[in-house]
Design a protein around this motif. Structure first.
Motif, short mmCIF file in Angstrom:
data_model
loop_
_atom_site.label_atom_id
_atom_site.label_comp_id
_atom_site.label_asym_id
_atom_site.label_seq_id
_atom_site.Cartn_x
_atom_site.Cartn_y
_atom_site.Cartn_z
N LEU A 63 10.60 11.36 6.42
CA LEU A 63 9.51 10.54 5.90
C LEU A 63 8.93 9.73 7.04
O LEU A 63 9.66 9.14 7.83
CB LEU A 63 10.02 9.60 4.81
N SER A 64 7.62 9.69 7.13
CA SER A 64 6.96 8.89 8.16
C SER A 64 6.91 7.43 7.73
O SER A 64 7.09 7.10 6.55
CB SER A 64 5.54 9.41 8.40
N LYS A 65 6.66 6.55 8.68
CA LYS A 65 6.52 5.12 8.36
C LYS A 65 5.35 4.92 7.40
O LYS A 65 5.43 4.09 6.49
CB LYS A 65 6.31 4.31 9.63
N ARG A 66 4.29 5.67 7.58
CA ARG A 66 3.13 5.55 6.69
C ARG A 66 3.50 5.92 5.26
O ARG A 66 3.11 5.25 4.31
CB ARG A 66 1.99 6.45 7.18
N GLN A 67 4.30 6.99 5.10
CA GLN A 67 4.72 7.40 3.76
C GLN A 67 5.65 6.36 3.14
O GLN A 67 5.54 6.05 1.94
CB GLN A 67 5.41 8.76 3.83
N ILE A 68 6.56 5.81 3.95
CA ILE A 68 7.45 4.76 3.46
C ILE A 68 6.64 3.56 2.98
O ILE A 68 6.88 2.99 1.91
CB ILE A 68 8.45 4.32 4.54
N ASP A 69 5.65 3.16 3.78
CA ASP A 69 4.82 2.01 3.42
C ASP A 69 4.04 2.27 2.14
O ASP A 69 3.85 1.37 1.32
CB ASP A 69 3.85 1.67 4.56
N GLN A 70 3.57 3.51 1.97
CA GLN A 70 2.83 3.85 0.77
C GLN A 70 3.74 3.79 -0.46
O GLN A 70 3.34 3.28 -1.51
CB GLN A 70 2.21 5.24 0.90
N LEU A 71 4.96 4.29 -0.33
CA LEU A 71 5.90 4.22 -1.44
C LEU A 71 6.28 2.77 -1.74
O LEU A 71 6.46 2.39 -2.90
CB LEU A 71 7.16 5.03 -1.11
N ALA A 99 16.17 5.64 -2.30
CA ALA A 99 16.08 5.34 -3.73
C ALA A 99 16.38 3.86 -4.00
O ALA A 99 15.65 3.18 -4.73
CB ALA A 99 17.02 6.24 -4.52
N ILE A 100 17.47 3.35 -3.38
CA ILE A 100 17.83 1.95 -3.59
C ILE A 100 16.80 1.02 -2.94
O ILE A 100 16.44 -0.01 -3.51
CB ILE A 100 19.24 1.69 -3.04
N GLY A 101 16.32 1.39 -1.75
CA GLY A 101 15.29 0.58 -1.09
C GLY A 101 14.06 0.44 -1.96
O GLY A 101 13.48 -0.65 -2.08
N LEU A 102 13.64 1.53 -2.59
CA LEU A 102 12.49 1.47 -3.49
C LEU A 102 12.81 0.67 -4.75
O LEU A 102 11.96 -0.03 -5.29
CB LEU A 102 12.04 2.89 -3.86
N GLY A 103 14.06 0.78 -5.21
CA GLY A 103 14.47 -0.02 -6.36
C GLY A 103 14.40 -1.51 -6.06
O GLY A 103 13.95 -2.31 -6.90
N ILE A 148 12.01 -4.41 -7.88
CA ILE A 148 12.50 -5.67 -8.44
C ILE A 148 11.72 -6.85 -7.87
O ILE A 148 11.39 -7.80 -8.59
CB ILE A 148 14.01 -5.82 -8.17
N GLU A 149 11.40 -6.79 -6.58
CA GLU A 149 10.60 -7.85 -5.96
C GLU A 149 9.23 -7.98 -6.63
O GLU A 149 8.62 -9.04 -6.61
CB GLU A 149 10.41 -7.59 -4.46
N ARG A 150 8.77 -6.90 -7.23
CA ARG A 150 7.47 -6.90 -7.92
C ARG A 150 7.60 -7.12 -9.42
O ARG A 150 6.69 -6.87 -10.20
CB ARG A 150 6.74 -5.57 -7.64
N GLU A 182 4.52 0.17 -1.71
CA GLU A 182 3.50 -0.52 -2.49
C GLU A 182 3.73 -0.40 -4.00
O GLU A 182 3.24 -1.20 -4.78
CB GLU A 182 2.11 0.00 -2.13
N CYS A 183 4.48 0.64 -4.40
CA CYS A 183 4.90 0.83 -5.80
C CYS A 183 3.75 1.09 -6.76
O CYS A 183 3.91 0.92 -7.98
CB CYS A 183 5.72 -0.37 -6.29
#
Length: 233
Positions: free
Chosen positions: A68-76, A102-106, A110-112, A78-79
């Motif tokens: 996964l690229s940094k751009r893709q991580i940043d896009q994910l 998966a946990i990072g996105l979780g 939660i922050e949102r 944003e939720c």
């Protein structure tokens, strides 16, 4: 005494030192109470999520992974995909960071203000089979069904019996168009029919999971093996 009441003397001293108006003092107190409630909700959601560990997306090495690229991580991060009820399927061999992502996105969800539930497939099957007579299982599954994001870890780690596959299908049907799902697996969807023991059930599950879904292939060397520790110098 509430936390806001306990903090009031400090706000009064600062108001006197800064020559706040009554309106400025009231705004400061309201902001403090709002932040306190948000943090309380965040801690409650973290407890309910039952993550096996906490790793943020910042801890994921995109250079080393090359999945996964940094751009893709940043896009994910944003939720926006959560609001669109998109699912994510993370495929790849053990140790490439599927559960970490998966946990990072979780945690980001939660922050949102989103409610998240993390459950391994082994635990999930046990919960589904005991829901009818074990109160703890019923409470856990109620939170899973109410979550905005459900993380199912290690899908197809082991073969299911027919009744287990049916229970799993029913849960996916309950979540369909209500919650987003992140599913991690070391086996591709083409092999799920064999693991579920019923191609019809597998097709029905895939139909719901992949209707609105991003499938991410995570390949590469196991991070755990690459950075394993040794007792020898």
């Amino acid at each position: 005494m509430t936390e806001t009441a306990q903090a009031l003397p400090g706000f009064l001293r600062e108001a006197e030192q800064q020559s706040w108006t009554y309106q400025e003092l009231l705004v400061a107190l309201c902001n403090h109470e709002e932040h306190r409630r948000e943090e309380k909700t965040r801690q409650k959601y973290l407890k309910w999520a039952q993550f096996p560990f906490e790793k943020s997306l910042e801890d994921f090495d995109t250079i080393e992974s090359m999945s996964l690229s940094k751009r893709q991580i940043d896009q994910l991060r944003e939720c926006d995909w959560l609001d669109q009820l998109f699912n994510l399927v993370l495929l790849g061999p053990p140790g490439v960071g599927k559960t970490h992502i998966a946990i990072g996105l979780g945690l980001e969800a939660i922050e949102r203000g989103k409610q998240v539930a993390f459950v391994s497939m082994g635990e999930l099957i046990s919960l589904l089979k005991t829901e009818g007579y074990v109160r703890k299982s019923a409470i856990r599954l109620k939170r899973v069904r109410q979550a905005d994001l459900v993380i199912l870890d290690d899908m197809m780690f082991m073969a299911m019996e027919t009744n287990e596959a049916n229970l799993f299908f029913q849960l996916i049907s309950d979540l369909y168009e209500k919650s987003s799902i992140i599913l991690t697996s070391n086996k591709g969807p083409d092999s799920w029919g064999k693991m579920l023991g019923d191609q019809g059930i597998a097709t029905a599950i895939l139909d719901r999971l992949l209707h609105r879904c991003e499938v991410i292939h995570m390949d590469g060397e196991s991070h755990r093996m690459k950075h394993r520790e040794t007792i020898f110098e």
